[in-house]
Motif scaffolding. Sequence first.
Motif, PDB file in Angstrom:
ATOM      1  N   TRP A  51      -0.727  13.436   5.577  1.00  0.00           N
ATOM      2  CA  TRP A  51      -1.499  14.037   6.679  1.00  0.00           C
ATOM      3  C   TRP A  51      -1.760  15.524   6.432  1.00  0.00           C
ATOM      4  CZ3 TRP A  51       1.820  11.982  11.407  1.00  0.00           C
ATOM      5  CH2 TRP A  51       1.597  10.600  11.553  1.00  0.00           C
ATOM      6  N   GLY A 182      -2.123  -5.892  12.696  1.00  0.00           N
ATOM      7  CA  GLY A 182      -0.997  -5.400  11.889  1.00  0.00           C
ATOM      8  C   GLY A 182       0.322  -5.707  12.562  1.00  0.00           C
ATOM      9  N   LEU A 186       5.072  -0.959  14.831  1.00  0.00           N
ATOM     10  CA  LEU A 186       4.316  -0.789  16.078  1.00  0.00           C
ATOM     11  C   LEU A 186       3.795  -2.132  16.569  1.00  0.00           C
ATOM     12  CD1 LEU A 186       4.519   2.215  15.348  1.00  0.00           C
ATOM     13  CD2 LEU A 186       2.110   2.477  15.905  1.00  0.00           C
ATOM     14  N   GLY A 187       3.164  -2.877  15.640  1.00  0.00           N
ATOM     15  CA  GLY A 187       2.503  -4.120  16.021  1.00  0.00           C
ATOM     16  C   GLY A 187       3.452  -5.104  16.689  1.00  0.00           C
ATOM     17  N   THR A 244      -2.992  -1.177  14.673  1.00  0.00           N
ATOM     18  CA  THR A 244      -1.783  -0.445  14.255  1.00  0.00           C
ATOM     19  C   THR A 244      -1.666  -0.313  12.739  1.00  0.00           C
ATOM     20  OG1 THR A 244      -0.259  -2.327  13.992  1.00  0.00           O
ATOM     21  CG2 THR A 244      -0.604  -1.507  16.242  1.00  0.00           C
ATOM     22  N   VAL A 245      -2.722  -0.669  12.008  1.00  0.00           N
ATOM     23  CA  VAL A 245      -2.613  -0.690  10.539  1.00  0.00           C
ATOM     24  C   VAL A 245      -2.525   0.735   9.982  1.00  0.00           C
ATOM     25  CG1 VAL A 245      -3.816  -1.366   8.412  1.00  0.00           C
ATOM     26  CG2 VAL A 245      -3.772  -2.908  10.383  1.00  0.00           C
ATOM     27  N   ALA A 247      -3.113   1.600   6.893  1.00  0.00           N
ATOM     28  CA  ALA A 247      -4.107   1.815   5.826  1.00  0.00           C
ATOM     29  C   ALA A 247      -5.500   1.888   6.457  1.00  0.00           C
ATOM     30  CB  ALA A 247      -4.043   0.664   4.824  1.00  0.00           C
ATOM     31  N   GLY A 268      -3.079   3.335  14.385  1.00  0.00           N
ATOM     32  CA  GLY A 268      -2.683   3.674  13.010  1.00  0.00           C
ATOM     33  C   GLY A 268      -3.396   4.943  12.571  1.00  0.00           C
ATOM     34  N   PRO A 270      -4.220   6.518   9.151  1.00  0.00           N
ATOM     35  CA  PRO A 270      -4.175   6.537   7.692  1.00  0.00           C
ATOM     36  C   PRO A 270      -4.500   7.898   7.066  1.00  0.00           C
ATOM     37  CG  PRO A 270      -6.118   5.359   8.474  1.00  0.00           C
ATOM     38  CD  PRO A 270      -5.303   5.687   9.681  1.00  0.00           C
ATOM     39  N   THR A 330       8.592  -0.576   3.507  1.00  0.00           N
ATOM     40  CA  THR A 330       7.679  -0.426   4.653  1.00  0.00           C
ATOM     41  C   THR A 330       6.244  -0.293   4.153  1.00  0.00           C
ATOM     42  OG1 THR A 330       9.418   0.617   5.953  1.00  0.00           O
ATOM     43  CG2 THR A 330       7.159   0.996   6.690  1.00  0.00           C
ATOM     44  N   SER A 333       4.503  -3.416   3.412  1.00  0.00           N
ATOM     45  CA  SER A 333       4.444  -4.322   4.581  1.00  0.00           C
ATOM     46  C   SER A 333       5.610  -5.308   4.568  1.00  0.00           C
ATOM     47  CB  SER A 333       3.113  -5.097   4.644  1.00  0.00           C
ATOM     48  OG  SER A 333       2.024  -4.222   4.675  1.00  0.00           O
ATOM     49  N   VAL A 335       8.669  -5.259   6.072  1.00  0.00           N
ATOM     50  CA  VAL A 335       9.631  -4.753   7.049  1.00  0.00           C
ATOM     51  C   VAL A 335       9.698  -5.749   8.187  1.00  0.00           C
ATOM     52  CG1 VAL A 335       7.766  -3.246   7.917  1.00  0.00           C
ATOM     53  CG2 VAL A 335      10.094  -2.855   8.685  1.00  0.00           C
TER      54      VAL A 335
HETATM   55  P1  NAP Z   1       4.348  -0.331   9.492  1.00  0.00           P
HETATM   56  O1  NAP Z   1       5.625  -0.810  10.074  1.00  0.00           O
HETATM   57  O2  NAP Z   1       4.267  -0.032   8.052  1.00  0.00           O
HETATM   58  O3  NAP Z   1       3.223  -1.411   9.905  1.00  0.00           O
HETATM   59  C1  NAP Z   1       1.892  -1.314   9.496  1.00  0.00           C
HETATM   60  C2  NAP Z   1       1.337  -2.727   9.298  1.00  0.00           C
HETATM   61  O4  NAP Z   1      -0.038  -2.594   8.956  1.00  0.00           O
HETATM   62  C3  NAP Z   1       1.950  -3.501   8.164  1.00  0.00           C
HETATM   63  O5  NAP Z   1       3.167  -4.137   8.447  1.00  0.00           O
HETATM   64  C4  NAP Z   1       0.844  -4.502   7.866  1.00  0.00           C
HETATM   65  O6  NAP Z   1       0.884  -5.563   8.812  1.00  0.00           O
HETATM   66  C5  NAP Z   1      -0.419  -3.687   8.126  1.00  0.00           C
HETATM   67  N1  NAP Z   1      -0.976  -3.150   6.872  1.00  0.00           N
HETATM   68  C6  NAP Z   1      -0.421  -2.230   6.053  1.00  0.00           C
HETATM   69  N2  NAP Z   1      -1.213  -1.978   4.987  1.00  0.00           N
HETATM   70  C7  NAP Z   1      -2.311  -2.775   5.159  1.00  0.00           C
HETATM   71  C8  NAP Z   1      -3.498  -2.970   4.406  1.00  0.00           C
HETATM   72  N3  NAP Z   1      -3.726  -2.324   3.238  1.00  0.00           N
HETATM   73  N4  NAP Z   1      -4.428  -3.821   4.887  1.00  0.00           N
HETATM   74  C9  NAP Z   1      -4.217  -4.503   6.057  1.00  0.00           C
HETATM   75  N5  NAP Z   1      -3.100  -4.347   6.796  1.00  0.00           N
HETATM   76  C10 NAP Z   1      -2.170  -3.513   6.346  1.00  0.00           C
HETATM   77  O7  NAP Z   1       3.876   1.005  10.227  1.00  0.00           O
HETATM   78  P2  NAP Z   1       4.129   1.494  11.736  1.00  0.00           P
HETATM   79  O8  NAP Z   1       5.363   2.312  11.773  1.00  0.00           O
HETATM   80  O9  NAP Z   1       3.970   0.349  12.634  1.00  0.00           O
HETATM   81  O10 NAP Z   1       2.916   2.538  11.910  1.00  0.00           O
HETATM   82  C11 NAP Z   1       1.570   2.081  11.812  1.00  0.00           C
HETATM   83  C12 NAP Z   1       0.611   3.246  11.821  1.00  0.00           C
HETATM   84  O11 NAP Z   1       0.616   3.863  13.131  1.00  0.00           O
HETATM   85  C13 NAP Z   1       0.956   4.386  10.855  1.00  0.00           C
HETATM   86  O12 NAP Z   1      -0.241   4.893  10.302  1.00  0.00           O
HETATM   87  C14 NAP Z   1       1.621   5.424  11.753  1.00  0.00           C
HETATM   88  O13 NAP Z   1       1.542   6.722  11.253  1.00  0.00           O
HETATM   89  C15 NAP Z   1       0.817   5.271  13.009  1.00  0.00           C
HETATM   90  N6  NAP Z   1       1.481   5.727  14.235  1.00  0.00           N
HETATM   91  C16 NAP Z   1       0.683   6.182  15.246  1.00  0.00           C
HETATM   92  C17 NAP Z   1       1.250   6.552  16.449  1.00  0.00           C
HETATM   93  C18 NAP Z   1       0.379   6.981  17.575  1.00  0.00           C
HETATM   94  O14 NAP Z   1       0.886   7.624  18.497  1.00  0.00           O
HETATM   95  N7  NAP Z   1      -0.884   6.639  17.597  1.00  0.00           N
HETATM   96  C19 NAP Z   1       2.637   6.492  16.622  1.00  0.00           C
HETATM   97  C20 NAP Z   1       3.421   6.025  15.581  1.00  0.00           C
HETATM   98  C21 NAP Z   1       2.829   5.621  14.389  1.00  0.00           C
HETATM   99  P3  NAP Z   1       0.530  -7.088   8.366  1.00  0.00           P
HETATM  100  O15 NAP Z   1       1.453  -7.380   7.217  1.00  0.00           O
HETATM  101  O16 NAP Z   1       0.833  -7.874   9.591  1.00  0.00           O
HETATM  102  O17 NAP Z   1      -0.911  -7.126   8.006  1.00  0.00           O
END
Ligand code: NAP
Length: 346
Positions: A51, A182, A186-187, A244-245, A247, A268, A270, A330, A333, A335
């Motif tokens: 970031w 995703g 989060l998802g 919530t992805v 990427a 998400g 990215p 993580t 994916s 986790v």
């Molecule tokens: P995570 O546990 O890594 O989960 C992300 C999920 O996205 C993966 O398990 C996978 O799910 C999917 N994914 C990952 N790479 C992908 C790809 N190339 N193509 C398609 N799907 C893909 O991450 P997280 O901790 O839940 O965080 C998710 C995102 O939200 C991050 O970018 C984080 O920085 C952001 N975030 C935002 C906030 C906010 O306030 N808005 C708060 C916290 C985190 P599947 O295997 O099911 O496809």
Amino acid sequence: MISKGYAVESAKEPLVPFKFDRRELLANDVALDIYFAGICHSDIHQAREEWGPAIFPMVPGHEIVGRVSEVGTKVSKFKVGDLIGVGVFIDSCRKCDSCAKGLEQYCVEGMTGTYNTIERDGKTVAMGGYSDKFVINEEYAVHIPDKLDLAGVAPLMCAGITLYSPLKNWKAGPGKKVGIIGLGGLGHMGVKFAAALGAETTVFSHSPSKESDAKKMGAHHFVSTKDVNNLKKLEKQYDLLLNTVSADIDLEPYLQMLKLDGTLVVIGLPGKPYAINAGTLLGQRRSLSGSMIGGIAQLQEMLNFCGEKAIVSDVEVIKAEYINQAYDRTVASDVKYRFVIDAKTF
Ligand code: NAP
Ligand code: ZN
Ligand code: ZN
């Protein structure tokens, strides 16, 4: 106060054991012994400077649960021995419209993050939850309902509230078709909350092996996104989609799945811009929005809801020495569905 934890010294290095000083208690501060700290994908984005420039050495971690060990002279919200949670921010300006409405995460001066930021005194570098102790102003911490599994509570402090807040804001409930894109940290919280609120819930995942877990969490439908034709069949069907992805996926097929006046909420982060087709938005008066964590009042509301409904995160508890492997898993994916560090192992 000397604290032990894990830190990253530069974006290209792994996390290593680290000792540092936390501030002594101010009148409105509480100190806590940390029990568990979740690993959020945002920790990885920041530790690896995805970031932009970060502050090193960095102790990440903003999903913190523990027990109050000491209170300042003016503290009234907590007493020694209380269970306590700390999330993504530790301070804000306390006077802007957002702060006045309990939306501290949208403070116009910017919320003060739990780590990778300078605190409001203009000099202290905030150090996060991958550590054994923490000090925080009482107004920015919350009470944890007893009887919940504490390792499973830690991820509620970011992953939980980040999905609870938009589900409430866009009124997910009976008669609404909600999709969670995703199934990661989060998802999986989004699935549990959407189902508990009574919405018809679909998981969109690029990992077909997660289908049975998704159903156990309460999802009514599971759609593999590996074949884009699976999305085409669902055009104009959804009221609310939460992305919530981590990427930078193509949002177009998801926007197409929204019905009239439906909303796609970007969650998400990215770090790269999305391309948006204006015709897709105006075609069904669709909205594209974003949502960031939740305020302190809503965080407490969510924890109380979790206490009533017995909702916690599905976690894999790890020792501190496993943090770097947990990061790699993580990102891959792999986790199920949140890594949580046992703070006794720092
Ligand atoms: P995570 O546990 O890594 O989960 C992300 C999920 O996205 C993966 O398990 C996978 O799910 C999917 N994914 C990952 N790479 C992908 C790809 N190339 N193509 C398609 N799907 C893909 O991450 P997280 O901790 O839940 O965080 C998710 C995102 O939200 C991050 O970018 C984080 O920085 C952001 N975030 C935002 C906030 C906010 O306030 N808005 C708060 C916290 C985190 P599947 O295997 O099911 O496809
Ligand atoms: Zn987070
Ligand atoms: Zn403010």
